[in-house]
Design an enzyme around this catalytic site. Structure first.
Site, PDB file in Angstrom:
ATOM      1  N   LYS A  82       0.887  -1.168   0.000  1.00 12.35           N
ATOM      2  CA  LYS A  82       0.000   0.000   0.000  1.00 12.35           C
ATOM      3  C   LYS A  82       0.924   1.217   0.000  1.00 12.35           C
ATOM      4  O   LYS A  82       1.158   1.860   1.029  1.00 12.35           O
ATOM      5  CB  LYS A  82      -0.962  -0.036   1.194  1.00 12.35           C
ATOM      6  CG  LYS A  82      -2.173   0.854   0.998  1.00 12.35           C
ATOM      7  CD  LYS A  82      -3.267   0.526   1.997  1.00 12.35           C
ATOM      8  CE  LYS A  82      -4.298   1.645   2.108  1.00 12.35           C
ATOM      9  NZ  LYS A  82      -5.063   1.944   0.899  1.00 12.35           N
TER      10      LYS A  82
HETATM   11  N1  PMP Z   1      -7.259  -1.679  -3.412  1.00 10.72           N
HETATM   12  C1  PMP Z   1      -6.757  -0.441  -3.244  1.00 10.72           C
HETATM   13  C2  PMP Z   1      -5.907   0.138  -4.307  1.00 10.72           C
HETATM   14  C3  PMP Z   1      -7.056   0.286  -2.079  1.00 10.72           C
HETATM   15  O1  PMP Z   1      -6.565   1.513  -1.912  1.00 10.72           O
HETATM   16  C4  PMP Z   1      -7.889  -0.290  -1.098  1.00 10.72           C
HETATM   17  C5  PMP Z   1      -8.225   0.482   0.146  1.00 10.72           C
HETATM   18  N2  PMP Z   1      -7.273   0.263   1.150  1.00 10.72           N
HETATM   19  C6  PMP Z   1      -8.383  -1.584  -1.321  1.00 10.72           C
HETATM   20  C7  PMP Z   1      -8.040  -2.252  -2.484  1.00 10.72           C
HETATM   21  C8  PMP Z   1      -9.235  -2.256  -0.298  1.00 10.72           C
HETATM   22  O2  PMP Z   1      -8.427  -2.672   0.784  1.00 10.72           O
HETATM   23  P1  PMP Z   1      -9.005  -2.789   2.249  1.00 10.72           P
HETATM   24  O3  PMP Z   1     -10.242  -3.598   2.162  1.00 10.72           O
HETATM   25  O4  PMP Z   1      -7.950  -3.501   3.009  1.00 10.72           O
HETATM   26  O5  PMP Z   1      -9.264  -1.413   2.736  1.00 10.72           O
END
Ligand code: PMP
Length: 305
Positions: free
Chosen positions: A159
Site C-alpha cells: 500500500k
Molecule cells: N485496493 C486499493 C488500491 C485500495 O486503496 C484499497 C483500500 N485500502 C483496497 C483495495 C481495499 O483494501 P481494504 O479492504 O484492506 O481497505
C-alpha cells in the site's frame, strides 16, 4: 476535511495544526511512502477499530516491501491508534485512521538508505467514501484507459503512496467522464481492482472476485469472503474480463473506506436492474452489523477504545 485535535508523530501527540514537515522531505520528491486506511465505528459500547492488527501489520509489510524501516512495532502502533481515537474525543459514527510512514528531510538523490523515516498516525471523522446515496443506490463505474502497472515493474501488494498516481489518474478520468469510480484492468486485460477498492460480481448466484494477482490484499475483501461462506453463498476467486461484468447480475466494491458499495452501471451498461442487488444488500447490511458491533460472531475483529 474534518480537522481533529491531535496527530501522533514519531511517538508524540501533537496538535493537528502543528503536524508539519520540511518541503525538502524525500517522499515529496520521489514518492516512496506507505499508508494504511483503517476505520473506527461508534458502537453501543463506544468506538471500535475494525481489524486493527491486520491493518497495522500490512503497514509494516508495505514498508518492508518498499525498503522503509519503521522504527515502531505493530503493537506500539496499535496502541498509538487506540490512544489517538480516545484523545481526539470524536462524536460521529465514522472515524477514518490514516497510519503512514515516509522519508523525511536531510537526504536528496534517489538512494534513500540514510533518509530519516517519519511515522505518523492521523484520524478524523469521515463518512461514506463513495457517498451515502452510493451505498443505497449504487455507483457508476468506468473501466479506466490506463491499466495497473505489470507485476514486473510494480509492487501492487504494497500500500505504497507511489501506487496511487495510477489510481489518481484513473479516478480523475472516471469522474471527469461523469462516473463515480474507476475500475482498473491488469496488463493482460483482466480485472485488477478499483482505484481504492476491490471488485466483486454476482453471476447466477455465484459470488466472484479476482485473485489478488495484481491488487492490494484487501482486508474488506477477505471479510466479505468469510461472511459469504457463512451465509452459504458460493465464492469463486478467478480472473474476470470486462464483458462478463457487463452481463453480471450484481456488482459491488469493497474497501475500508468504500465499505460495501453497490455498482449499478459499468461503461454505460446497467448492471442487473441498475440498482443495489439482493445479494449485495445482504452482504452490505451484514458488514455494517459487524463493524458497528451488532454481530457477536465477529466480535474478535473489533478493538474497543
Ligand atoms: N485496493 C486499493 C488500491 C485500495 O486503496 C484499497 C483500500 N485500502 C483496497 C483495495 C481495499 O483494501 P481494504 O479492504 O484492506 O481497505
Amino acid at each position: 476535511m474534518n480537522a481533529a485535535k491531535f496527530i501522533w508523530m514519531n511517538g508524540k501527540y501533537v496538535p493537528w495544526d502543528e503536524a508539519q514537515i520540511h518541503v525538502l522531505s524525500h517522499t515529496l520528491h520521489y514518492g516512496n511512502g506507505v499508508i494504511e486506511g483503517t476505520k473506527a465505528y461508534k458502537t453501543d459500547k463506544g468506538y471500535a477499530i475494525f481489524r486493527l492488527n491486520e491493518h497495522t501489520k500490512r503497514l509494516k509489510e508495505s514498508a518492508k516491501m518498499t525498503l522503509i524501516d519503521i522504527p515502531f512495532t505493530v503493537e506500539e502502533m496499535n496502541e498509538a491508534q487506540i490512544e489517538l481515537v480516545r484523545k481526539n474525543e470524536f462524536t460521529g459514527d465514522n472515524v477514518y485512521i490514516r497510519p503512514f510512514a515516509f522519508l523525511g528531510y536531510g537526504v536528496m538523490g534517489l538512494y534513500h538508505k540514510d533518509a530519516p523515516v517519519e511515522t505518523v498516525m492521523a484520524a478524523w471523522e469521515w463518512g461514506a467514501y463513495l457517498g451515502e446515496e452510493g451505498l443505497r443506490r449504487g455507483i457508476r463505474l468506468k473501466i479506466a484507459s490506463m491499466t495497473r502497472p505489470a507485476n514486473t515493474s510494480n509492487m501492487g501488494k504494497a500500500k505504497a503512496s507511489a501506487n496511487y498516481l495510477n489510481s489518481q489518474m484513473a479516478k480523475f478520468e472516471a469522474i471527469e467522464s461523469g462516473y463515480d469510480e474507476a475500475l482498473l484492468l491488469d496488463d493482460q486485460g483482466y480485472v485488477a481492482e478499483a482505484s481504492g477498492a476491490c471488485f466483486f460480481m454476482v453471476r447466477d448466484g455465484q459470488l466472484i472476485s479476482p485473485p489478488n494477482d495484481n491488487s492490494l490484499e484487501s482486508i474488506t475483501q477477505k471479510t466479505v469472503i468469510e461472511m459469504a461462506g457463512k451465509m452459504g453463498l458460493e465464492v469463486v476467486r478467478r480472473r474476470i474480463t470486462r464483458e462478463e461484468i457487463y452481463v453480471a447480475d450484481e456488482a459491488f466494491l469493497t474497501g475500508t473506506a468504500a465499505e460495501i458499495t453497490p455498482v449499478r452501471e459499468v461503461d454505460a451498461r446497467l448492471i442487473g436492474k441498475g440498482e443495489r442487488g439482493p445479494i449485495t444488500e445482504k452482504i452490505q447490511s451484514g458488514y455494517f452489523d459487524i463493524v458497528f458491533g451488532r454481530d457477536p460472531a465477529y466480535e474478535h475483529y473489533l478493538t474497543y477504545i
